[in-house]
Design a protein around this motif. Sequence first.
Motif, mmCIF file in Angstrom:
data_model
loop_
_atom_site.group_PDB
_atom_site.id
_atom_site.type_symbol
_atom_site.label_atom_id
_atom_site.label_comp_id
_atom_site.label_asym_id
_atom_site.label_seq_id
_atom_site.Cartn_x
_atom_site.Cartn_y
_atom_site.Cartn_z
ATOM 1 N N ILE A 94 0.890 -1.174 0.000
ATOM 2 C CA ILE A 94 0.000 0.000 0.000
ATOM 3 C C ILE A 94 0.922 1.216 0.000
ATOM 4 C CG2 ILE A 94 -1.808 1.275 1.204
ATOM 5 C CD1 ILE A 94 -2.894 -1.346 2.224
ATOM 6 N N ALA A 95 0.967 1.911 -1.143
ATOM 7 C CA ALA A 95 2.058 2.858 -1.380
ATOM 8 C C ALA A 95 1.774 4.258 -0.862
ATOM 9 C CB ALA A 95 2.370 2.917 -2.862
ATOM 10 N N GLY A 96 0.510 4.706 -0.917
ATOM 11 C CA GLY A 96 0.229 6.055 -0.447
ATOM 12 C C GLY A 96 -0.741 6.789 -1.350
ATOM 13 N N LEU A 97 -0.818 8.104 -1.105
ATOM 14 C CA LEU A 97 -1.861 8.922 -1.727
ATOM 15 C C LEU A 97 -1.399 9.570 -3.035
ATOM 16 C CD1 LEU A 97 -2.979 10.564 1.594
ATOM 17 C CD2 LEU A 97 -4.421 9.089 0.178
ATOM 18 N N GLY A 98 -2.262 9.483 -4.040
ATOM 19 C CA GLY A 98 -1.991 10.117 -5.327
ATOM 20 C C GLY A 98 -2.678 11.468 -5.418
ATOM 21 N N CYS A 99 -2.321 12.240 -6.431
ATOM 22 C CA CYS A 99 -2.942 13.544 -6.622
ATOM 23 C C CYS A 99 -3.049 13.827 -8.123
ATOM 24 C CB CYS A 99 -2.117 14.635 -5.945
ATOM 25 S SG CYS A 99 -0.458 14.749 -6.607
ATOM 26 N N SER A 116 4.558 26.854 -11.265
ATOM 27 C CA SER A 116 5.827 27.211 -10.634
ATOM 28 C C SER A 116 6.085 26.359 -9.397
ATOM 29 C CB SER A 116 5.842 28.692 -10.286
ATOM 30 O OG SER A 116 4.701 29.015 -9.537
ATOM 31 N N ASP A 117 5.049 25.889 -8.730
ATOM 32 C CA ASP A 117 5.295 24.947 -7.639
ATOM 33 C C ASP A 117 4.122 23.978 -7.535
ATOM 34 O OD1 ASP A 117 3.469 25.646 -5.298
ATOM 35 O OD2 ASP A 117 4.378 27.591 -5.693
ATOM 36 N N PRO A 118 4.359 22.833 -6.882
ATOM 37 C CA PRO A 118 3.327 21.788 -6.889
ATOM 38 C C PRO A 118 1.976 22.296 -6.382
ATOM 39 C CG PRO A 118 5.369 20.922 -6.018
ATOM 40 C CD PRO A 118 5.583 22.390 -6.222
ATOM 41 N N ALA A 119 2.006 23.209 -5.389
ATOM 42 C CA ALA A 119 0.739 23.685 -4.831
ATOM 43 C C ALA A 119 -0.106 24.384 -5.897
ATOM 44 C CB ALA A 119 1.022 24.627 -3.669
ATOM 45 N N LYS A 120 0.600 25.036 -6.862
ATOM 46 C CA LYS A 120 -0.149 25.745 -7.906
ATOM 47 C C LYS A 120 -0.567 24.800 -9.024
ATOM 48 C CE LYS A 120 1.884 30.191 -6.932
ATOM 49 N NZ LYS A 120 3.160 30.862 -7.043
ATOM 50 N N MET A 121 0.052 23.633 -9.110
ATOM 51 C CA MET A 121 -0.286 22.680 -10.166
ATOM 52 C C MET A 121 -1.501 21.821 -9.793
ATOM 53 S SD MET A 121 3.637 21.461 -10.654
ATOM 54 C CE MET A 121 3.504 20.239 -11.957
ATOM 55 N N VAL A 122 -1.819 21.788 -8.503
ATOM 56 C CA VAL A 122 -2.810 20.814 -8.016
ATOM 57 C C VAL A 122 -4.213 21.048 -8.571
ATOM 58 C CG1 VAL A 122 -4.032 20.027 -5.966
ATOM 59 C CG2 VAL A 122 -1.585 20.341 -5.898
ATOM 60 N N LEU A 123 -4.802 19.982 -9.077
ATOM 61 C CA LEU A 123 -6.217 19.982 -9.441
ATOM 62 C C LEU A 123 -7.027 19.318 -8.342
ATOM 63 C CD1 LEU A 123 -5.813 18.969 -13.152
ATOM 64 C CD2 LEU A 123 -7.216 20.890 -12.410
ATOM 65 N N ALA A 124 -6.492 18.258 -7.798
ATOM 66 C CA ALA A 124 -7.169 17.570 -6.696
ATOM 67 C C ALA A 124 -6.120 16.875 -5.840
ATOM 68 C CB ALA A 124 -8.152 16.549 -7.240
ATOM 69 N N ARG A 125 -6.146 17.138 -4.536
ATOM 70 C CA ARG A 125 -5.241 16.454 -3.603
ATOM 71 C C ARG A 125 -5.877 15.121 -3.239
ATOM 72 N NH1 ARG A 125 -1.938 20.112 -0.515
ATOM 73 N NH2 ARG A 125 -1.789 18.514 1.064
ATOM 74 N N ASP A 126 -5.108 14.195 -2.804
ATOM 75 C CA ASP A 126 -5.621 12.926 -2.275
ATOM 76 C C ASP A 126 -6.740 12.337 -3.122
ATOM 77 O OD1 ASP A 126 -3.846 13.746 -0.399
ATOM 78 O OD2 ASP A 126 -5.296 13.984 1.224
ATOM 79 N N THR A 127 -6.444 12.062 -4.389
ATOM 80 C CA THR A 127 -7.455 11.501 -5.281
ATOM 81 C C THR A 127 -7.534 9.992 -5.159
ATOM 82 O OG1 THR A 127 -5.692 11.498 -6.911
ATOM 83 C CG2 THR A 127 -7.361 13.210 -7.124
ATOM 84 N N SER A 128 -6.497 9.360 -4.654
ATOM 85 C CA SER A 128 -6.452 7.909 -4.731
ATOM 86 C C SER A 128 -5.517 7.337 -3.680
ATOM 87 C CB SER A 128 -5.911 7.503 -6.099
ATOM 88 O OG SER A 128 -4.639 8.109 -6.292
ATOM 89 N N LEU A 129 -5.748 6.066 -3.347
ATOM 90 C CA LEU A 129 -4.793 5.329 -2.520
ATOM 91 C C LEU A 129 -4.248 4.203 -3.382
ATOM 92 C CD1 LEU A 129 -3.516 4.706 0.269
ATOM 93 C CD2 LEU A 129 -5.344 3.039 0.570
#
Lengths: 407, 381
Positions: A139-144, A151-164
């Motif tokens: 069980i590897a962890g959470l995808g996004c 410019s940084d990952p926070a600005k690229m995010v469409l959805a956090r924690d979309t999958s396990l």
Amino acid sequence: MRLTLVTLVAVFASAANSAAQDKVTVYKGARILPAGAAAIDGGVLIVQNGKIQSVGGASTPLPADASIVDCTGKTITPGLVDASFRGSNNTNDLNEQSDEVTPHLRVLDCLDPADPVFRAARRGGVTSVHVMPGTRNVIAGLGCAVKTWGSDPAKMVLARDTSLRIVMGSEPSLGNRAIRGGRVESMYYRRPTTRMGVVWEARKAFYDAKEDMTLNAPPSGSAPGREILKQVLQGKLTAYTTARSEQDIRTALRLAAEFGYQTVIDDAQDAHYVIGELADAKVTVLLGAPSATAVSGTAGRDGADPRGATAVLLARAGVPFVITTGSNPDALDLVREAMFAARNGLLPERALDAVTIEPARLLGIDARVGSLAAGKDADFVIWSHHPLDPAALAETVCIDGLEVQSQ
Amino acid sequence: MRRFPSLATLAAIAVNAAFGAALGAQDVLVSAAHITIAPDATLSPGRLLIRDGKVAFVGDEIPSEARQRARKLDYGEATIIPGFVMAQTTMGQDQDLAEAAFAFTPDLLAAEAFDPWHEDLAALAGLGITSFALSPSPRNVAGGIAALCKPGRDHARTADRELHLQLSLIGAARDQNRAPTSLLGAIDMLRTGFRDAKQGLQGGTDIAVLRQVLDGSRRAFIHASDYTELNAALDLAKEFAFEPVLVGAAEAEKVLGRLVQQKVAIVLGTLRPEMRLAELQLPATLARAGVPFCFAGDPGQLRLSAVLAIRHGLDRKLAQQALTRTPALFLGQQASIGSLRQGCAADFTVWSGDPLDLTSSLLATWVDGVRLEGDQPAGAR
């Protein structure tokens, strides 16, 4: 020097961006394939403030002060969406090997917008991707879900924690064996060393989480991953089970049924052997690299038998599926994978939907990306030819109305 | 390992005895053409009165009676500045500064690994370095607590046993043979530790140290070099509301905005002439953005790093500050080192010209009012 240039380009780009975004831009004359809707010949795409203002035929009224881009002879599609994308070539940093069950690790924590994988994706017309931790843990962890530019990952995010991400098959067990004559005290001397052991680890994790829920135990501070597993059991988070061979796909379905959680089958190379079971289970299938002739990354141990016609067979049986590049390092560009599926009999419209609107729906990001419609993000690609034509080149790629790639 | 005094030491003791209880009891009046007391205060000509290893008076404040009585040392046309301070080093003792079996050891004290007779320490005075933070190795995610150390005449000493907590997210902290093996795991190890400290879920001496970081009573230094490591360090600092000092930070220009916003300070590594231009320009870039930074890395290259930074756009005064006052500030030791204000330790270096001009040579280094390097000036009385 290179970095300075990149930084400067980024600075100028963002400065140019805010100016360019206010302006109305009209892309005119192209054949528009909006995804999930009929094609429009000689279409008009109007973009402002990083959003799509309207999409329509040649008669669409044009705003007075708009700058016009003539796209006659070109094809415009939404930016492609890759629902299973390797977020870095540095797999060591996406696989925490000290434990097999690490549900709470977030891949978002170590994404680098400057990683070459994102540049390669943009070059191929991919504007949104779903990134998961690596495939070396049970069980590897959470995808996004992120855009491929920012410019940084926070600005690229469409959805956090979309999958396990859960991984079946032999891969998580690789390396976990007592090397003959080696050090027994090594942390790798542990379960799982077999397929059975892989399933046992996953089952135990879910069993413990379920027991916690049944006993109404307070949130466990010492096992932060357990709260994530509970979310999966409660239907608040979707599991993405990477299962390549026939037996692994069956195991993945059985485990999901046993604990009653919702799963997507990732990288289902052998899906054509278990079409009936997949249809009955009503799961979505991610087809990792339909062009693959062998399964890479597992030294052939998984013995999967990928077939070019899998996509067509799934479509006929009514099993929802999405085309991805998966964890296969030999995968072609996403659009070429769609082309390969079409070459093997899948309707071209279905093939395009399978790399645009279908993955966007699956990931719950379709309100913003995945198709060309008024109000959505202006993420689109201007192709030299129909995207499924072997000669097709992503000439211009826009994300939020900003040109991030041109050739 | 030098457990027995060398001939040189014996000679020094003999000389000391011969000149009477000179250094201990008698004040010393040091004068030179230029004395930089602090970054914004240079006296030309300048005078310092040293008493009991400290700067007792500066310039015109020196009482005339004390001036009369003091032993006088005139360095003539030379320039005197505060001694260099290194905010991070393992000083050749790396093996002893990383507990190899386990990566989460915030409650270890570097002071307890310190070998005051270590041969590398003998070279420090010749490089103008008068104090350094001996830090746990970056090979552990939470390495432990750094110590302030100073070179001495025959062996070094510990001036403060407990400085900041040293953390690390760089590649060296990830090891395929123990947790964490990946950056994801390293981030999680720190996040879990800080969360437990915040929520009081775990006790123990290790978590207690993290709690000190959260309540502001201990600073955290985090080794982070490339973008993902820096971003992760900044995320942790934001999540748990502390202001870290980042060590290394080779790709700091990529997170410049966040560094400013989160009031982060930087300890830079060694600059070398063959480096990428962006790395050589980093000090000037940080200065323009208002991010405080200091130089560290290889002790032998410390001064050259500052000179290279000047060559690539850094203001000369800021460069000197980044070797003296700024690192002292990062270590919370500004009251005793990094400047020559009244009450500070008499730690200074004497140069034939501008210290950051490579044609200038180091004439003498003094630590705690004792000359460790260089000859007695001609004008001594």
